[in-house]
Write a protein that holds these residues in place. Structure first.
Motif: not given
Length: 469
Positions: A273-282, A324-328
């Motif tokens: 699904g669709t996920l925001r970058a800031d969600t994956a980062t935090k 950071q989102a990509s890394e996580n």
């Protein structure tokens, strides 16, 4: 009544959607559930008939349909939807035509002037059911059905009051997924995939997006409803599901509880699904938990690697969060489809180069769309007020044309767009993965190549006067 529910007739720009052919039209299954029983329903998915547009007419004849109802979210599809509606009414006198979705909700008068009898405005479940029941009873009282646009016997267009938003989804029937055509899973060959909605609407207000205008406020479905629906999906034999939410996991506590329950109840299933970058980062721990519950794929709207461009889009994220989102996500084995915007106001040539370079570095699948002011978005209305959005053919709003009147050469922008796409598709590593096509990642990349080939072929033929779709 006998009702055919159909997606917009296929057009060449829809080839970009073939990349994710396991993303079925959940809205049609929801609409079918709203009226059946007592009414009989057939779903005709036009992307499955893209080289056989006459199949819709065959279905109408075979099924002896009383109603054909289209869903039309993408503005460029509006002309072909209206054209086919007119052709259907000529071929089948007495046939009732309807349309719902984003484009007709923003421009109902245009559809009512071009082959459509009724427009279902905005949220459709209750409106569609009441409208069908009203017509089945003879049509008296249509003016009392909230959320409908229609034309009187005297030719006057009427827009009934907008229906209040749903406050609870628990009582709604399960979507009629059994009526949808087969969609292949990318994680398990030979099995089918489906779609599910966890929340409705989006709390953010990106300028280029129509979701806030269309859906209204962000609303969650209850965990009990979602878990019951996942159980139903697995019972029907599906082995993969795609989440249709505009922003999956906006409420971290709710998503955490949902994933924990999926694991506890043995309801894990591969999902994307669709996920925001800031969600994956935090929230890296949430990503880990979602992966355990089945998350294998996310579409992240990175959009740009320019601070100014992200600010101008009202994106509410940063370059650092994107990286950071990509890394996580990659740390936990989640595949990333990175969506990017090309040609946004304020983007320099250097910014546009960064999109390709950083996009390929931080994504497993690189996607780029021309910055397009879709009807209903804040961007469209802003450009119109400023006199920078001249009237154009709706088919030009297909995310491959440069429409802004801002001093930049549209042809140069389009060539730059194509050149940067080729940088991705011609890369030896990407080409090699497409040739193998064994893993889920390689199968999705192969579909991306098919999408690009089909798009280029259809567009080229159209330029010389050959209309296939």
């Amino acid at each position: 009544m006998r009702i055919i529910l159909s997606t917009a007739p296929a057009r060449y720009w829809q080839t970009t959607n073939f990349m994710l052919t396991n993303f079925p039209p959940l809205g049609l299954a929801v609409a079918a559930a709203a009226v059946s029983p007592p009414h009989e329903v057939r779903i005709v998915e036009n992307s499955k008939h893209r080289l056989r547009s006459h199949d819709l007419f065959r279905h109408v004849k075979e099924f002896r349909a009383d109603v054909v109802a289209f869903t039309n979210n993408f503005y460029p599809d509006s002309l072909i939807t209206q054209t086919v509606a007119r052709q259907l009414k000529e071929a089948f006198p007495g046939l009732i035509t309807m349309v719902g979705g984003q484009a007709p909700s923003f421009l109902p008068e245009v559809y009512l002037d071009n082959g459509i009898d009724y427009v279902v405005l905005y949220e459709a479940e209750e409106t569609f059911r009441e409208l069908i029941d009203c017509l089945a009873a003879g049509g008296d009282g249509i003016e009392d059905v909230a959320g409908v646009a229609w034309r009187t016997a005297e030719g006057e267009i009427k827009l009934n009051p907008r229906r209040p938003l749903l406050t609870s989804f628990d009582a709604l029937p399960m979507p009629r997924r059994d009526l949808l055509p087969w969609y292949p899973s990318v994680t398990r060959k030979g099995y089918s995939s489906t779609a599910i909605e966890l929340v409705r609407g989006c709390p953010y207000h990106c300028k280029f997006c129509t979701r806030p205008t269309f859906w209204g406020k962000h609303r969650d479905k209850s965990p009990d409803r979602i878990l019951a629906e996942i159980e139903h999906i697995k019972r029907l034999g599906f082995r993969e599901m795609m989440v249709t939410d505009d922003t999956m996991a906006f409420d971290v506590e709710v998503m955490t509880h949902l994933c924990e329950e999926m694991i506890r109840r043995n309801l894990t299933i591969p999902f994307g699904g669709t996920l925001r970058a800031d969600t994956a980062t935090k929230h890296p721990e949430l990503i880990k938990l979602m992966r355990r519950a089945g998350l294998f794929f996310v579409n992240v709207g990175f959009e740009s690697y320019s601070r100014k461009a992200l600010k101008d889009m009202n994106k509410a994220t940063t370059i650092e969060k994107n990286r950071q989102a990509s890394e996580n996500l990659r740390k936990h084995g989640v595949l990333i489809l990175g969506s990017h915007v090309y040609g946004a106001p304020g983007q320099t040539d250097e910014d546009l180069e960064l999109i390709t370079r950083d996009g390929m570095e931080h994504c497993d699948f690189f996607r780029m769309n021309m910055y397009t002011p879709q009807v209903g978005s804040a961007l469209f209305y802003e450009m119109t007020r400023q006199g920078r959005m001249p009237a154009r053919n709706p088919e030009m709003f297909n995310q491959f044309e440069y429409l802004f009147d801002d001093g930049r050469d549209p042809q140069e922008m389009k060539w730059g767009f194509v050149k940067r796409q080729l940088q991705y598709y011609a890369h030896p590593k990407i080409l090699g993965q497409a040739m193998r096509g064994r893993s889920p990642k390689e199968r999705i990349i192969r579909r991306a190549y098919l999408s690009a080939i089909l798009f280029t072929t259809y567009r080229s033929l159209r330029k010389v006067g050959i209309e296939i779709m």
